[in-house]
Design a protein around this motif. Structure first.
Motif, mmCIF file in Angstrom:
data_model
loop_
_atom_site.group_PDB
_atom_site.id
_atom_site.type_symbol
_atom_site.label_atom_id
_atom_site.label_comp_id
_atom_site.label_asym_id
_atom_site.label_seq_id
_atom_site.Cartn_x
_atom_site.Cartn_y
_atom_site.Cartn_z
ATOM 1 N N LYS A 63 0.837 -1.206 0.000
ATOM 2 C CA LYS A 63 0.000 0.000 0.000
ATOM 3 C C LYS A 63 0.879 1.266 0.000
ATOM 4 O O LYS A 63 0.722 2.150 -0.835
ATOM 5 N N SER A 64 1.811 1.321 0.954
ATOM 6 C CA SER A 64 2.664 2.523 1.029
ATOM 7 C C SER A 64 3.585 2.614 -0.181
ATOM 8 O O SER A 64 3.857 3.716 -0.673
ATOM 9 N N VAL A 65 4.062 1.475 -0.672
ATOM 10 C CA VAL A 65 4.950 1.510 -1.846
ATOM 11 C C VAL A 65 4.181 2.042 -3.061
ATOM 12 O O VAL A 65 4.738 2.772 -3.885
ATOM 13 N N PHE A 113 1.752 11.292 5.132
ATOM 14 C CA PHE A 113 2.553 10.090 5.371
ATOM 15 C C PHE A 113 1.947 9.221 6.467
ATOM 16 O O PHE A 113 1.233 9.695 7.342
ATOM 17 N N GLN A 114 2.295 7.937 6.406
ATOM 18 C CA GLN A 114 1.826 6.966 7.387
ATOM 19 C C GLN A 114 2.229 7.399 8.797
ATOM 20 O O GLN A 114 1.471 7.254 9.738
ATOM 21 N N ASP A 115 3.463 7.963 8.944
ATOM 22 C CA ASP A 115 3.919 8.399 10.270
ATOM 23 C C ASP A 115 3.756 9.917 10.393
ATOM 24 O O ASP A 115 4.654 10.621 10.804
ATOM 25 N N ALA A 195 -3.757 9.658 1.449
ATOM 26 C CA ALA A 195 -3.670 9.640 2.912
ATOM 27 C C ALA A 195 -3.300 8.219 3.336
ATOM 28 O O ALA A 195 -4.084 7.292 3.138
ATOM 29 N N ASP A 196 -2.080 8.062 3.871
ATOM 30 C CA ASP A 196 -1.579 6.725 4.231
ATOM 31 C C ASP A 196 -1.839 6.485 5.719
ATOM 32 O O ASP A 196 -1.133 7.019 6.565
ATOM 33 N N GLU A 197 -2.857 5.702 6.017
ATOM 34 C CA GLU A 197 -3.243 5.387 7.402
ATOM 35 C C GLU A 197 -3.296 6.667 8.246
ATOM 36 O O GLU A 197 -2.643 6.757 9.290
HETATM 37 MG MG LIG Z 1 2.245 1.216 4.823
#
Ligand SMILES: [Mg+2]
Ligand SMILES: Nc1ncnc2c1ncn2[C@@H]1O[C@H](COP(=O)(O)OP(=O)(O)OP(=O)(O)O)[C@@H](O)[C@H]1O
Ligand code: SF4
Length: 349
Positions: A63-65, A113-115, A195-197
């Protein structure tokens, strides 16, 4: 039995009428100490103007990639796009220079970003961080960029934005920092937000508020959205369409109701468990399926889900083609070719 399903070209099924984004046969790899890891295998999907797409799947499925490939932000030098196209408004982003891509990033396409909660720079004020992109991409003066930043902080629900803009990230709660991140992503008026998580680190009440905010802003700003999430409730609440990913493949894609009511891939059916009604899955996380995803450095031949699939048969040793059980709905599973409806046979191990 007659084959009731239509075999489709990878990018043909579930493609919206007017495509803002078209990802075609995207293959992304990482060089690692253990050899080459193929994180995305010929991933194809489209996204129309203002449309919301959910990307779901277990940890490590790509997903993030997918997001980083679209943004041109794969970790260097390990990650690279091996083949495929990412057409944004008809322009292939994979062909752009770093400089050209910088002009797209943040302006036309923005990523949360996820973070996200650790993505803000702790030693710079919110003003410095949020006005930077507005000045660079929109050519605004410092005063105009400040006014725009305050407007966007207000839009995302930061109280007293004209004062809070001078604060540092640690002076905001987790939910408020996430709102700042959203304001920062939106300040240049992107046509696509990824929007990543975006709510994973937040408590449930704040999660709901942030999702409501994203949903409202998407409509107000006529912006397309790719929402990456583990949470099927989020997908049901926010997305028009869903891509289900497994081991770097989009194994199923379709409208939300098609995926929740008529899952055609055993992996999707496994994620959904046996809960058939859309309303009852709100707030539910991905169901756990026995076993683990394959080692991407050494994936099984054929269908990547074979080791975990109770429906597997001899044909599954070959890669399944993409088939379409109904308009706008497609999946990569040999059962579809054989005319079997997975939704009626959810006896997953
Ligand atoms: Mg991810
Ligand atoms: N920096 C990296 N170096 C090497 N391999 C990587 C790197 N980043 C990702 N990968 C590989 O790509 C795969 C997909 O990773 P990705 O981060 O896209 O997963 P994800 O679906 O976002 O998972 P999660 O839900 O945990 O965030 C991983 O399983 C891993 O093998
Ligand atoms: S192709 Fe075979 S192993 Fe893969 S999901 Fe379909 S039935 Fe299961």
């Amino acid at each position: 039995m007659m084959n009731a399903h239509v075999r489709t070209e990878a990018s043909e099924a579930a493609r919206p009428a007017s495509s803002l984004l078209e990802v075609k046969n995207l293959t992304t790899e990482f060089r690692t100490e253990r050899g080459t890891v193929r994180s995305l295998h010929s991933v194809s999907f489209g996204l129309g103007e203002g449309e919301a797409l959910g990307l779901v799947g277990e940890s490590g499925c790509g997903k993030s990639v997918t997001a980083l490939s679209i943004m041109g932000l794969l970790p260097q030098p390990a990650g690279r796009i091996v083949s495929g196209e990412i057409l944004f408004n008809g322009v292939d982003l994979t062909k752009l220079s770093d400089r050209e891509m910088e002009a797209v990033r943040g302006k036309d396409i923005a990523l949360i970003f996820q973070d996200a909660l650790t993505s803000l720079n702790p030693v710079l004020t919110i003003e410095r961080q949020i006005t930077e992109a507005a000045r660079r991409h929109l050519g605004l003066s410092p005063a105009a960029a400040r006014r725009r930043a305050i407007e966007f902080l207000d839009l995302v629900g930061i109280p007293a934005p004209d004062k809070r803009i001078s604060d540092y990230p640690h002076q905001f709660s987790g939910g408020m920092r996430q709102r700042v991140m959203i304001a920062m992503a939106l300040v240049c008026g992107p046509r696509l937000l990824i929007a990543d998580e975006p709510t994973t680190a937040l408590d449930v009440t704040i999660q709901a508020q942030i999702l409501e905010l994203l949903q409202r802003l998407r409509k107000e700003l006529s912006m397309a959205l790719i929402m990456i999430t583990h949470d099927l409730g989020v997908v049901a609440g926010i997305a028009d369409r869903v891509n289900v990913m497994y081991a770097g493949h989009v194994v199923e894609t379709g409208m939300v109701r098609q995926i929740f009511k008529n899952a055609s891939h055993p992996y999707t059916a496994g994620l959904l468990g046996s809960i058939p009604k859309l309303d009852s899955i709100r707030g539910s996380k991905l169901q756990s399926i026995k076993g683990t995803p394959p080692d991407l450095a050494n994936p099984p031949p054929g269908c990547p889900f074979t080791p975990r699939c109770s429906h597997a048969f001899d044909k599954c040793a070959e890669p399944p083609p993409r088939s379409s059980p109904e308009p706008a709905h497609a999946a990569e599973c040999w059962l579809l070719e054989a005319g079997v409806n997975t939704a009626d046979s959810r006896g997953l191990s």
